[in-house]
Design a protein around this motif. Structure first.
Motif, PDB file in Angstrom:
ATOM      1  N   HIS A  76       0.820  -1.212   0.000  1.00  0.00           N
ATOM      2  CA  HIS A  76       0.000   0.000   0.000  1.00  0.00           C
ATOM      3  C   HIS A  76       0.857   1.266   0.000  1.00  0.00           C
ATOM      4  CE1 HIS A  76       0.925  -0.785   4.199  1.00  0.00           C
ATOM      5  NE2 HIS A  76       0.599   0.454   4.512  1.00  0.00           N
ATOM      6  N   ARG A  77       2.119   1.148   0.420  1.00  0.00           N
ATOM      7  CA  ARG A  77       3.011   2.316   0.394  1.00  0.00           C
ATOM      8  C   ARG A  77       3.348   2.721  -1.043  1.00  0.00           C
ATOM      9  NH1 ARG A  77       7.995   1.080   2.211  1.00  0.00           N
ATOM     10  NH2 ARG A  77       8.492   3.232   2.814  1.00  0.00           N
ATOM     11  N   LEU A  78       3.199   1.788  -1.984  1.00  0.00           N
ATOM     12  CA  LEU A  78       3.536   2.062  -3.377  1.00  0.00           C
ATOM     13  C   LEU A  78       2.385   2.737  -4.118  1.00  0.00           C
ATOM     14  CD1 LEU A  78       5.239  -1.356  -4.236  1.00  0.00           C
ATOM     15  CD2 LEU A  78       6.103   0.566  -2.879  1.00  0.00           C
ATOM     16  N   LEU A  79       1.156   2.301  -3.821  1.00  0.00           N
ATOM     17  CA  LEU A  79      -0.001   2.867  -4.507  1.00  0.00           C
ATOM     18  C   LEU A  79      -1.263   2.458  -3.761  1.00  0.00           C
ATOM     19  CD1 LEU A  79      -1.097   4.364  -7.048  1.00  0.00           C
ATOM     20  CD2 LEU A  79      -1.247   2.131  -8.164  1.00  0.00           C
ATOM     21  N   THR A  80      -1.992   3.453  -3.285  1.00  0.00           N
ATOM     22  CA  THR A  80      -3.245   3.162  -2.609  1.00  0.00           C
ATOM     23  C   THR A  80      -4.175   4.360  -2.739  1.00  0.00           C
ATOM     24  OG1 THR A  80      -4.231   2.292  -0.574  1.00  0.00           O
ATOM     25  CG2 THR A  80      -2.588   4.025  -0.310  1.00  0.00           C
ATOM     26  N   ARG A  81      -5.312   4.242  -2.125  1.00  0.00           N
ATOM     27  CA  ARG A  81      -6.311   5.296  -2.225  1.00  0.00           C
ATOM     28  C   ARG A  81      -5.799   6.585  -1.589  1.00  0.00           C
ATOM     29  NH1 ARG A  81     -12.678   4.418  -0.780  1.00  0.00           N
ATOM     30  NH2 ARG A  81     -13.420   6.405  -1.579  1.00  0.00           N
ATOM     31  N   GLY A  82      -5.808   7.674  -2.357  1.00  0.00           N
ATOM     32  CA  GLY A  82      -5.365   8.966  -1.869  1.00  0.00           C
ATOM     33  C   GLY A  82      -3.869   9.181  -1.915  1.00  0.00           C
ATOM     34  N   HIS A  83      -3.115   8.163  -2.337  1.00  0.00           N
ATOM     35  CA  HIS A  83      -1.656   8.278  -2.402  1.00  0.00           C
ATOM     36  C   HIS A  83      -1.189   7.611  -3.699  1.00  0.00           C
ATOM     37  CE1 HIS A  83      -1.229   9.781   1.723  1.00  0.00           C
ATOM     38  NE2 HIS A  83      -2.223   8.968   2.004  1.00  0.00           N
ATOM     39  N   GLY A  84      -0.851   8.445  -4.672  1.00  0.00           N
ATOM     40  CA  GLY A  84      -0.466   7.935  -5.980  1.00  0.00           C
ATOM     41  C   GLY A  84       0.897   7.271  -5.978  1.00  0.00           C
ATOM     42  N   PHE A  85       1.243   6.762  -7.143  1.00  0.00           N
ATOM     43  CA  PHE A  85       2.518   6.057  -7.289  1.00  0.00           C
ATOM     44  C   PHE A  85       3.691   7.015  -7.103  1.00  0.00           C
ATOM     45  CE2 PHE A  85       6.106   4.785  -9.967  1.00  0.00           C
ATOM     46  CZ  PHE A  85       6.379   3.539  -9.426  1.00  0.00           C
ATOM     47  N   SER A  86       4.704   6.535  -6.379  1.00  0.00           N
ATOM     48  CA  SER A  86       5.922   7.302  -6.157  1.00  0.00           C
ATOM     49  C   SER A  86       7.111   6.401  -6.454  1.00  0.00           C
ATOM     50  CB  SER A  86       5.994   7.820  -4.717  1.00  0.00           C
ATOM     51  OG  SER A  86       7.304   8.265  -4.410  1.00  0.00           O
ATOM     52  N   ALA A  87       7.923   6.770  -7.435  1.00  0.00           N
ATOM     53  CA  ALA A  87       9.105   5.971  -7.751  1.00  0.00           C
ATOM     54  C   ALA A  87      10.068   5.939  -6.573  1.00  0.00           C
ATOM     55  CB  ALA A  87       9.795   6.540  -8.996  1.00  0.00           C
ATOM     56  N   ARG A  88      10.117   7.032  -5.824  1.00  0.00           N
ATOM     57  CA  ARG A  88      11.023   7.087  -4.668  1.00  0.00           C
ATOM     58  C   ARG A  88      10.606   6.087  -3.599  1.00  0.00           C
ATOM     59  NH1 ARG A  88      12.444  12.538  -1.126  1.00  0.00           N
ATOM     60  NH2 ARG A  88      13.946  11.542   0.298  1.00  0.00           N
ATOM     61  N   ARG A  89       9.304   6.017  -3.302  1.00  0.00           N
ATOM     62  CA  ARG A  89       8.836   5.057  -2.294  1.00  0.00           C
ATOM     63  C   ARG A  89       8.973   3.629  -2.793  1.00  0.00           C
ATOM     64  NH1 ARG A  89       4.254   8.421  -1.713  1.00  0.00           N
ATOM     65  NH2 ARG A  89       2.999   6.811  -2.745  1.00  0.00           N
ATOM     66  N   THR A  90       8.844   3.458  -4.100  1.00  0.00           N
ATOM     67  CA  THR A  90       8.874   2.109  -4.658  1.00  0.00           C
ATOM     68  C   THR A  90      10.288   1.541  -4.725  1.00  0.00           C
ATOM     69  OG1 THR A  90       6.916   2.648  -5.981  1.00  0.00           O
ATOM     70  CG2 THR A  90       8.172   0.726  -6.662  1.00  0.00           C
ATOM     71  N   TRP A  91      11.291   2.382  -4.917  1.00  0.00           N
ATOM     72  CA  TRP A  91      12.667   1.918  -5.071  1.00  0.00           C
ATOM     73  C   TRP A  91      13.103   1.094  -3.854  1.00  0.00           C
ATOM     74  CZ3 TRP A  91      16.184   0.881  -8.489  1.00  0.00           C
ATOM     75  CH2 TRP A  91      17.527   0.783  -8.106  1.00  0.00           C
ATOM     76  N   ARG A  92      13.406  -0.180  -4.098  1.00  0.00           N
ATOM     77  CA  ARG A  92      13.867  -1.122  -3.087  1.00  0.00           C
ATOM     78  C   ARG A  92      12.891  -1.245  -1.910  1.00  0.00           C
ATOM     79  NH1 ARG A  92      20.117  -0.958  -1.737  1.00  0.00           N
ATOM     80  NH2 ARG A  92      19.518  -3.087  -1.178  1.00  0.00           N
ATOM     81  N   ALA A  93      11.620  -1.038  -2.185  1.00  0.00           N
ATOM     82  CA  ALA A  93      10.612  -1.119  -1.122  1.00  0.00           C
ATOM     83  C   ALA A  93      10.425  -2.568  -0.675  1.00  0.00           C
ATOM     84  CB  ALA A  93       9.281  -0.564  -1.624  1.00  0.00           C
ATOM     85  N   PRO A  94      10.352  -2.800   0.627  1.00  0.00           N
ATOM     86  CA  PRO A  94      10.066  -4.154   1.117  1.00  0.00           C
ATOM     87  C   PRO A  94       8.563  -4.392   1.199  1.00  0.00           C
ATOM     88  CG  PRO A  94      10.618  -2.724   2.958  1.00  0.00           C
ATOM     89  CD  PRO A  94      10.686  -1.872   1.714  1.00  0.00           C
ATOM     90  N   VAL A  95       8.120  -5.551   0.745  1.00  0.00           N
ATOM     91  CA  VAL A  95       6.727  -5.972   0.851  1.00  0.00           C
ATOM     92  C   VAL A  95       6.717  -7.310   1.572  1.00  0.00           C
ATOM     93  CG1 VAL A  95       4.630  -6.617  -0.387  1.00  0.00           C
ATOM     94  CG2 VAL A  95       6.054  -4.750  -1.250  1.00  0.00           C
ATOM     95  N   ARG A  96       5.931  -7.399   2.630  1.00  0.00           N
ATOM     96  CA  ARG A  96       5.875  -8.624   3.419  1.00  0.00           C
ATOM     97  C   ARG A  96       4.582  -9.377   3.110  1.00  0.00           C
ATOM     98  NH1 ARG A  96      10.990  -7.095   5.093  1.00  0.00           N
ATOM     99  NH2 ARG A  96      10.899  -5.038   6.034  1.00  0.00           N
ATOM    100  N   VAL A  97       4.695 -10.703   2.990  1.00  0.00           N
ATOM    101  CA  VAL A  97       3.528 -11.535   2.710  1.00  0.00           C
ATOM    102  C   VAL A  97       3.513 -12.706   3.685  1.00  0.00           C
ATOM    103  CG1 VAL A  97       2.261 -12.856   0.980  1.00  0.00           C
ATOM    104  CG2 VAL A  97       3.707 -10.939   0.263  1.00  0.00           C
ATOM    105  N   GLN A  98       2.374 -12.910   4.322  1.00  0.00           N
ATOM    106  CA  GLN A  98       2.181 -14.058   5.204  1.00  0.00           C
ATOM    107  C   GLN A  98       1.088 -14.940   4.597  1.00  0.00           C
ATOM    108  OE1 GLN A  98       3.538 -15.330   8.064  1.00  0.00           O
ATOM    109  NE2 GLN A  98       2.050 -16.997   7.912  1.00  0.00           N
ATOM    110  N   VAL A  99       1.455 -16.171   4.247  1.00  0.00           N
ATOM    111  CA  VAL A  99       0.500 -17.133   3.686  1.00  0.00           C
ATOM    112  C   VAL A  99       0.066 -18.072   4.804  1.00  0.00           C
ATOM    113  CG1 VAL A  99       0.081 -18.879   1.929  1.00  0.00           C
ATOM    114  CG2 VAL A  99       1.688 -17.001   1.466  1.00  0.00           C
ATOM    115  N   GLY A 100      -1.208 -18.047   5.127  1.00  0.00           N
ATOM    116  CA  GLY A 100      -1.723 -18.883   6.202  1.00  0.00           C
ATOM    117  C   GLY A 100      -2.021 -20.297   5.746  1.00  0.00           C
ATOM    118  N   GLU A 101      -2.302 -21.161   6.705  1.00  0.00           N
ATOM    119  CA  GLU A 101      -2.619 -22.548   6.396  1.00  0.00           C
ATOM    120  C   GLU A 101      -3.980 -22.632   5.697  1.00  0.00           C
ATOM    121  OE1 GLU A 101      -2.464 -25.028   9.796  1.00  0.00           O
ATOM    122  OE2 GLU A 101      -0.373 -24.550  10.268  1.00  0.00           O
TER     123      GLU A 101
END
Length: 272
Positions: A173-198
């Motif tokens: 959501h830091r890369l692109l979400t409601r009220g906050h457009g895309f930012s190349a600066r925020r996207t550069w090397r941005a970490p995204v965490r994913v948890q896959v449940g059982e």
């Protein structure tokens, strides 16, 4: 009449490769835990052909931003070379640019008022062994906590006899979400965490309300694990941090008021 091309595996692969190229260009880091809960790769027909249908599953994905779908899609593709279809609202399908891409990717479109056809199509895809992703919150959560979920995920999984796999995505959501457009600066090397449940299976006749409440708790627990195990550095009051972590996002109560205002405006406008 908008152009609606037929579903194409070749086009789907093009979309995935484009996403992989953009991720590499911006060096976005997707850090995943729980990968063992993803479906096993299916055998290929031929090297140039798509994989065989899998065992079918519903992916229940959190919805904090507009790129959560891409994270889930790339995750399954890299793990199993499998295609992930989405339930998508008619408003997106009517878009002059996104509409043809949605059609060519084979996603399931949910109409403005009549939803039974989409539900039946989704169950048919699941029974055929396809993987279907749903945002059970039915909209972006501006508080960046999991909203109340709709029961469709549980009901279609129980009817099709397939499991539900909870997928919690944090950071996209830091890369692109409601009220906050895309930012190349925020996207550069941005970490995204994913948890896959059982995976969770539901018997026919399951109490959909209770099962959906438990699913929401599991999705939020996945977000909590992401923020606890992989905290992202943030200044106090950062817009992308939820209020309970000291961020500037609306609280759950404030979010509920904003959602109610949006719903009221939508009812006044009606479908376009």
């Amino acid at each position: 009449m908008p152009w609606r091309p037929a579903p194409s595996d070749r086009f789907y692969r093009l979309v995935v490769r484009t996403g992989l190229a953009l991720r590499a260009a911006f060096r976005v880091r997707i850090i995943t835990t729980g990968q063992e809960n993803l479906p096993a790769p299916a055998p290929r027909l031929r090297a140039s052909r798509p994989v065989r249908p899998g065992t079918g599953a519903v992916f229940a994905v959190t919805h904090f931003g507009y790129l959560d779908f891409a994270v889930a899609e790339l995750l399954l593709w890299k793990h199993a070379r499998a295609q992930l279809r989405f339930l998508i609202h008619q408003g997106a399908a009517d878009h002059w640019f996104a509409g043809p891409a949605i059609s060519a990717s084979g996603h399931v479109v949910v109409g403005y008022t009549e939803r039974k056809d989409a539900y039946d199509a989704a169950v048919a895809k699941l029974r055929a062994g396809e993987y279907l992703a749903v945002f059970p919150e039915a909209g972006v959560s501006r508080s960046f906590t999991v909203r109340e979920c709709r029961t469709g995920v549980v009901r279609m999984a129980a009817e099709a006899g397939v499991p539900v796999i909870p997928v919690s995505v944090w950071g996209a959501h830091r890369l692109l979400t409601r009220g906050h457009g895309f930012s190349a600066r925020r996207t550069w090397r941005a970490p995204v965490r994913v948890q896959v449940g059982e995976p969770v299976r539901y018997a026919p006749g399951v109490d959909a309300e209770a099962a959906t409440a438990a699913l929401r708790e599991e999705l939020q627990a996945g977000i909590d694990r992401c923020t606890d195990d992989f905290p992202l550095p943030a200044r106090p009051g950062a817009w992308w941090q939820p209020a309970h972590l000291g961020g500037g996002a609306p609280s759950d109560a404030e979010r509920a008021l904003l959602d109610a205002e949006d719903a009221a405006r939508g009812r006044r406008r009606g479908p376009r």
